[in-house]
Design an enzyme around this catalytic site. Sequence first.
Site, PDB file in Angstrom:
ATOM      1  N   SER A 110      -8.863   4.959   4.830  1.00 24.76           N
ATOM      2  CA  SER A 110      -8.175   3.710   4.516  1.00 24.76           C
ATOM      3  C   SER A 110      -7.946   3.543   3.018  1.00 24.76           C
ATOM      4  O   SER A 110      -7.294   4.361   2.385  1.00 24.76           O
ATOM      5  CB  SER A 110      -8.953   2.542   5.103  1.00 24.76           C
ATOM      6  OG  SER A 110      -8.205   1.350   5.044  1.00 24.76           O
ATOM      7  N   ASP A 253      -2.151   0.311   0.460  1.00 25.62           N
ATOM      8  CA  ASP A 253      -3.349   1.142   0.341  1.00 25.62           C
ATOM      9  C   ASP A 253      -3.061   2.525   0.930  1.00 25.62           C
ATOM     10  O   ASP A 253      -1.935   2.845   1.313  1.00 25.62           O
ATOM     11  CB  ASP A 253      -4.558   0.476   0.997  1.00 25.62           C
ATOM     12  CG  ASP A 253      -4.520   0.509   2.515  1.00 25.62           C
ATOM     13  OD1 ASP A 253      -3.418   0.596   3.094  1.00 25.62           O
ATOM     14  OD2 ASP A 253      -5.597   0.454   3.144  1.00 25.62           O
ATOM     15  N   ASP A 255      -3.720   4.258   3.753  1.00 24.56           N
ATOM     16  CA  ASP A 255      -3.165   4.480   5.091  1.00 24.56           C
ATOM     17  C   ASP A 255      -2.153   3.410   5.473  1.00 24.56           C
ATOM     18  O   ASP A 255      -1.738   3.327   6.626  1.00 24.56           O
ATOM     19  CB  ASP A 255      -4.277   4.577   6.140  1.00 24.56           C
ATOM     20  CG  ASP A 255      -5.089   3.290   6.283  1.00 24.56           C
ATOM     21  OD1 ASP A 255      -5.162   2.527   5.301  1.00 24.56           O
ATOM     22  OD2 ASP A 255      -5.654   3.061   7.367  1.00 24.56           O
ATOM     23  N   ASP A 257      -2.176   0.164   5.863  1.00 26.01           N
ATOM     24  CA  ASP A 257      -2.450  -0.991   6.722  1.00 26.01           C
ATOM     25  C   ASP A 257      -2.949  -2.176   5.897  1.00 26.01           C
ATOM     26  O   ASP A 257      -3.336  -3.202   6.443  1.00 26.01           O
ATOM     27  CB  ASP A 257      -3.445  -0.643   7.837  1.00 26.01           C
ATOM     28  CG  ASP A 257      -4.859  -0.388   7.328  1.00 26.01           C
ATOM     29  OD1 ASP A 257      -5.035  -0.233   6.104  1.00 26.01           O
ATOM     30  OD2 ASP A 257      -5.776  -0.329   8.166  1.00 26.01           O
TER      31      ASP A 257
END
Length: 270
Positions: A110, A253, A255, A257
């Site tokens: 993430s 960010d 990834d 999301d």
Amino acid sequence: MSNIQPIDRIANVFKAYDIRGLSPEEIDSSFAKRLGRAISKTFPIKRVVIGRDMRTTSFPLESALIEGLTSCGVDVVRIGMCSTPSFNASIGLAAGSASAYDLGIMVTASHNPGKYNGFKITRGNCLPVGQGSGMEELRDNFLLDTDTAGSGSGKVLDDPSAVEKYLDLVLKLAELPPHMPRMRVAIDAGNGMAGAILPKLLSRLPWLDALPLYFQPDGTFPNHEANPLNISTLADVRRAVTENACMLGVAFDGDADRVGFIDEKGEPVP
């Protein structure tokens, strides 16, 4: 694992919402293969979808995870490098159909720095696996794994259409009017997965004058940490907004999301 770790250190990577740790120091290919076996033991699964981000360790972790799953007879659909939202959409779009997934696994850490990696796990009903919803059982089965090879032979298929299906869904949900005014926007992808997704979306939005920053996916994050909640990472997009008279700025960010917004004055929107 390739280097035997203390049990408490292994268990520590099983977090409240995902599995995450230093990679390859804590999470390596041996870990991923073992995790695949533990997942097949923990959840009643026959068909799993797997995506990954652009981190340097994501591809070998994905390969080992698939090896662990297929050795237990689980079929895998691989959608390749994608954002977490497009991964989630793949599960949702397939739900209720003959091609539905029992589970989804996204290989990503993430918003964490490049030295980390991990796994986000989502059930076929789109609910995440976390503390109180299966993570503890998965951790325990992982720790009890005997490292014996499974006797199954699951199949691996590729679905290269996952991102386009996701973009179709995004535009459908947006319900944009047929004529949009010109809008100049600075977008910082942070060398993360937004940089792989956004060009395909922007090609469908000719009215949007986008100023791209760091669109090249690079798991080492050479320009700055990809975490828009960290105000210090927004310096470049803030400057781009003010210097180019943009209506707003956007930062993602790793990834894609997590998103942050900058107003027309270059100030972060809380």
